[in-house]
Every structure is written in structure tokens, then in C-alpha cells.
Design a protein around this motif. Structure first.
Motif, mmCIF file in Angstrom:
data_model
loop_
_atom_site.group_PDB
_atom_site.id
_atom_site.type_symbol
_atom_site.label_atom_id
_atom_site.label_comp_id
_atom_site.label_asym_id
_atom_site.label_seq_id
_atom_site.Cartn_x
_atom_site.Cartn_y
_atom_site.Cartn_z
ATOM 1 N N ILE A 22 0.853 -1.184 0.000
ATOM 2 C CA ILE A 22 0.000 0.000 0.000
ATOM 3 C C ILE A 22 0.894 1.240 0.000
ATOM 4 O O ILE A 22 1.929 1.257 0.672
ATOM 5 N N SER A 24 0.633 5.716 0.001
ATOM 6 C CA SER A 24 -0.159 6.945 0.004
ATOM 7 C C SER A 24 0.811 8.118 -0.073
ATOM 8 O O SER A 24 1.814 8.147 0.632
ATOM 9 N N PHE A 26 1.458 12.512 -0.461
ATOM 10 C CA PHE A 26 0.870 13.854 -0.367
ATOM 11 C C PHE A 26 1.884 14.921 -0.753
ATOM 12 O O PHE A 26 3.093 14.732 -0.621
ATOM 13 N N GLU A 36 4.351 7.498 1.548
ATOM 14 C CA GLU A 36 4.480 6.547 2.659
ATOM 15 C C GLU A 36 4.113 5.167 2.136
ATOM 16 O O GLU A 36 3.104 5.010 1.457
ATOM 17 N N PHE A 39 2.228 -2.185 4.355
ATOM 18 C CA PHE A 39 1.570 -3.429 3.967
ATOM 19 C C PHE A 39 0.263 -3.559 4.731
ATOM 20 O O PHE A 39 0.097 -2.974 5.802
ATOM 21 N N SER A 40 -0.636 -4.358 4.174
ATOM 22 C CA SER A 40 -1.973 -4.466 4.757
ATOM 23 C C SER A 40 -1.978 -5.086 6.157
ATOM 24 O O SER A 40 -2.952 -4.969 6.877
ATOM 25 N N LYS B 35 -7.140 8.040 0.398
ATOM 26 C CA LYS B 35 -5.836 8.706 0.547
ATOM 27 C C LYS B 35 -5.945 9.833 1.569
ATOM 28 O O LYS B 35 -7.048 10.205 1.972
ATOM 29 N N GLY B 36 -4.788 10.376 1.933
ATOM 30 C CA GLY B 36 -4.763 11.437 2.928
ATOM 31 C C GLY B 36 -5.575 12.645 2.497
ATOM 32 O O GLY B 36 -5.552 13.022 1.332
ATOM 33 N N LYS B 69 2.738 8.046 14.079
ATOM 34 C CA LYS B 69 3.815 9.003 13.815
ATOM 35 C C LYS B 69 3.846 10.183 14.763
ATOM 36 O O LYS B 69 4.897 10.631 15.188
ATOM 37 N N ARG B 101 -3.603 13.129 7.149
ATOM 38 C CA ARG B 101 -2.660 13.079 6.048
ATOM 39 C C ARG B 101 -1.833 11.795 6.035
ATOM 40 O O ARG B 101 -1.679 11.160 5.009
ATOM 41 N N ASN B 102 -1.334 11.418 7.203
ATOM 42 C CA ASN B 102 -0.480 10.228 7.239
ATOM 43 C C ASN B 102 -1.262 8.957 6.981
ATOM 44 O O ASN B 102 -2.414 8.821 7.406
ATOM 45 N N MET B 103 -0.583 8.045 6.303
ATOM 46 C CA MET B 103 -1.186 6.761 6.021
ATOM 47 C C MET B 103 -1.401 5.991 7.335
ATOM 48 O O MET B 103 -0.603 6.113 8.250
ATOM 49 N N VAL B 134 -6.377 5.825 6.706
ATOM 50 C CA VAL B 134 -5.975 6.331 5.396
ATOM 51 C C VAL B 134 -5.250 5.215 4.636
ATOM 52 O O VAL B 134 -4.289 4.635 5.151
ATOM 53 N N ALA B 135 -5.740 4.905 3.471
ATOM 54 C CA ALA B 135 -5.106 4.020 2.484
ATOM 55 C C ALA B 135 -5.078 2.529 2.832
ATOM 56 O O ALA B 135 -4.705 1.725 2.000
ATOM 57 N N GLY B 136 -5.451 2.148 4.038
ATOM 58 C CA GLY B 136 -5.637 0.711 4.312
ATOM 59 C C GLY B 136 -4.572 0.013 5.119
ATOM 60 O O GLY B 136 -4.700 -1.167 5.406
ATOM 61 N N THR B 137 -3.506 0.728 5.497
ATOM 62 C CA THR B 137 -2.510 0.042 6.303
ATOM 63 C C THR B 137 -2.821 0.283 7.785
ATOM 64 O O THR B 137 -3.144 1.392 8.181
ATOM 65 N N PRO B 138 -2.797 -0.769 8.592
ATOM 66 C CA PRO B 138 -3.195 -0.617 9.993
ATOM 67 C C PRO B 138 -2.013 -0.326 10.929
ATOM 68 O O PRO B 138 -0.968 -0.951 10.813
#
Lengths: 100, 265
Positions: A22, A24, A26, A36, A39-40, B35-36, B69, B101-103, B134-138
Motif C-alpha cells: 500500500i 499513500s 501527499f 508513505e 503493507f496491509s 488517501k490522505g 507518527k 494526512r499520514n497513512m 488512510v489508504a488501508g494500512t493498519p
């Protein structure tokens, strides 16, 4: 010994395979862009290859930082940011989709 | 006989108050962001299924985000007063903008000033958690924050298909609360973000027990609930917080978490 090595390689590759890559990105608003990677399953993308492609050419390339980030100067014109975690795990983000 | 009538009157009154539970909303229309981006949030104290009465929020003690972060970031200054319109009345509420903003995961926590509930002569304080991604990463959706009253999710609150289920643990100061009483409500409309108003109700309850559904945690404070429809589901563990009194009156310090189910289309 050989068995052990083979086993750990398999584990690594299978764990990479099970998760999707993954990315993303900005626009920092100062002429630079931060992407950034991850991974899922939440694992770090630190050290994973990253490049910026323009007209089929790599114009910037490097690796994701300790924080799984890569910041670069925004190129003029069309470009794509690519998170390259190996075959089948490349994520392309178009420059036109990167906003502040 | 007289006693019997009186007790059924009491039951009727209790029945009404439990049929429509108070729910503190920290609402944004989409918790799984591609996305962010900067998102808008509405902070409303209401009864989200019936939408019959909107309460005046008494204020906000704390509002903050937690990300991997940036850690804990105070967002109290981002709150602006608004008037939120429900079906029958309007109430004091807040709105805010948040730069997601941050993933990854962004855990938003709001601690409202206790609200005086005249009908019950008690104060209610619902410590509310909304998790966006944001974007799917945990990276942090499952964090245990050690709040006085908290529901710690065991399912990503933003990543559930319609018909899927949500599991959480009710905790107080990090300790599970066995057999905690939990109320569940659906936001039975699409909130109008532009006009600060609830939309028309979508579904009708066949009976009052379906308006606010009452469930209980197990001996380890865990519960699971299936989400039959896409949209937002609120879980509120009643009176589990360690603060029991406010301004000389009983305080119900509750833990709320919001969960979004997405339609498969």
C-alpha cells in the motif's frame, strides 16, 4: 543448515505474498512530495525500493526510510510514484492524484 | 393495586428512557479514506436511531488524535460551535476539520463535559472514540488508551462489510469490565454535513427494543455484534467509567465507539 535457510526464505516470501503493498502520497506544498509505504498487515516498508517514473524512465530512485517514507522534489510534468516491493507488489500513484 | 399501577408507571418511564439512548457522535461520513485528506467531523449528542431529541452539548473537556507518527495531538482548538438540527428540535453541537494526512490509523477521542439529564437527575459523560484509516494500512486502531471508560476494538472499526460483525472489549482504566451493559444504536439516516441536520429516518423499528438494542459483555468484558446494514453503528458501555459523581450528583461515565459497515457493491 541448508534446510533452515530454505525454510526462512520460504517464510519471508510467503508472508510478503499474503499481504498487499500500500502507498499513500501527499504534496507538502513546498515543491516536495512525500510518499508513505506499508503493507496491509501493518508491517514496515523500511528499506523497500521506491522510484519516480517519467515517460517510462526512472528519474528518482531510492529506498523507503526508517519511517517507511520517501520525500522527493516534485518533477514538472506527468509522473508516477512507484512503491516497488517486488513482483506483483508494485503500487503506482499518479502525480496528478497527489494533492496537499 | 395502587402500588401495581405506580410500579408499571415507573416501568413505563424507564422504558421510554431506555428505548432511546443518548449517543455522543463524533461523525465523519467515511472512516476508510482512500488517501490522505482533510475531513469534516460533527460532534452531536443525540438519539441516532429515532432522532427525536437532540441534546445541548455542555462543552468539551478533551478532543485529540492518536497516530503512530505523531502520538497524541490536541485538537480542542479545532472545534467550532454549531447548531445541529434533529427531527423535532435543534441542539448545541460542534464541528471540526481534521487533516488525516499520514497513512494508517487515526484514533480520535472526545471527552465531553458531563451533560445534565433532567429526566434522570444524573450527569452523563460519554468518552467517545472514532477510528479512521488512510489508504488501508493498519497501525494503532487496536490501541488500548487506558481511558476511564473505553471500548477497545478487536475488529477494525472502519473495515467491516455489511453483514459482518464487530468485537470489542469494555475496559475501565485498562481493566476489562465483566458483564458490562452495552447499548447499540444505528445512525438511522444520512447526516447532512452541509446543513448540520439529520436526514429522514431510513428504517422503522418493529418494537422499542430494536431502537436501542441492549446487549451484555461476557465475563471477560468482550462482546460481538453483527451489523445487518451498511452505515454507522454506535456501541455505548453504560456507567463503566471510574468517575461516579459530578457536581454532587450521580455521573454515568460511559464508553462509546463508532463502527462503520460498508455496503458490498
Amino acid at each position: 543448515m541448508f534446510k533452515k535457510v530454505l525454510f526462512s526464505v520460504l517464510v519471508v516470501s510467503s508472508s510478503l505474498f499474503a499481504h498487499s503493498a500500500i502507498m499513500s502520497c501527499f504534496d507538502n506544498g513546498d515543491g516536495s512530495v512525500t510518499c508513505e509505504g506499508g503493507f496491509s498487515d501493518g508491517s514496515s516498508a523500511s528499506g523497500v525500493n521506491f522510484y519516480v517514473e517519467q515517460g517510462g524512465k526512472k528519474v528518482i530512485s531510492g529506498k523507503m526510510s526508517e519511517d517507511s517514507e520517501f520525500t522527493f522534489k516534485k518533477p514538472s510534468g506527468e509522473y508516477s510514484a512507484v512503491f516497488d516491493a517486488g513482483e506483483g507488489h508494485q503500487v503506482y500513484v499518479k502525480g496528478s492524484d497527489i494533492t496537499e | 393495586m395502587k402500588k401495581l399501577v405506580l410500579s408499571s408507571a415507573v416501568v413505563a418511564v424507564l422504558g421510554v428512557s431506555s428505548a432511546m439512548a443518548h449517543f455522543q457522535m463524533v461523525y465523519t461520513p467515511n472512516t476508510a479514506l482512500e488517501k490522505g485528506q482533510t475531513i469534516e467531523m460533527k460532534h452531536v449528542f443525540t438519539h441516532p436511531f429515532a432522532n427525536e431529541h437532540t441534546m445541548d452539548m455542555a462543552g468539551v473537556e478533551e478532543f485529540y488524535s492518536i497516530t503512530e507518527k505523531n502520538g497524541k495531538v490536541d485538537l480542542k482548538d479545532t472545534l467550532k460551535s454549531i447548531t445541529w438540527k434533529g427531527k423535532h428540535n435543534s441542539g448545541k453541537a460542534y464541528e471540526s476539520k481534521y487533516k488525516a494526512r499520514n497513512m494508517g490509523d487515526h484514533v480520535l477521542v472526545m471527552v465531553p463535559t458531563p451533560y445534565y439529564e433532567k429526566n434522570e437527575d444524573i450527569y452523563i459523560q460519554q468518552i467517545t472514540k472514532t477510528v479512521i484509516n488512510v489508504a488501508g494500512t493498519p497501525n494503532g486502531w487496536d490501541a488500548e488508551l487506558g481511558l476511564k471508560a473505553e471500548i477497545v476494538p478487536l475488529t477494525k472499526p472502519y473495515s467491516i462489510w455489511e453483514g459482518g460483525s464487530f468485537t470489542g472489549i469494555v475496559k475501565s482504566n485498562g481493566k476489562p469490565v465483566p458483564f458490562a451493559e452495552i447499548e447499540v444504536e444505528y445512525i438511522n439516516n444520512t447526516p447532512d454535513m452541509k446543513n448540520n441536520a439529520m436526514g429522514p429516518n431510513k428504517y422503522e423499528a418493529p418494537q422499542d427494543s430494536f431502537v436501542t438494542m441492549g446487549i451484555k459483555a461476557n465475563k471477560d468484558g468482550e462482546f460481538t455484534f453483527a451489523l445487518p446494514k451498511a452505515g454507522f453503528w454506535g456501541f455505548c458501555a453504560l456507567g463503566v467509567g471510574s468517575d461516579k459523581e459530578y457536581k454532587g450528583k450521580e455521573l454515568s461515565q460511559d464508553a462509546v465507539i463508532w463502527v462503520e459497515a460498508k455496503e458490498m457493491k
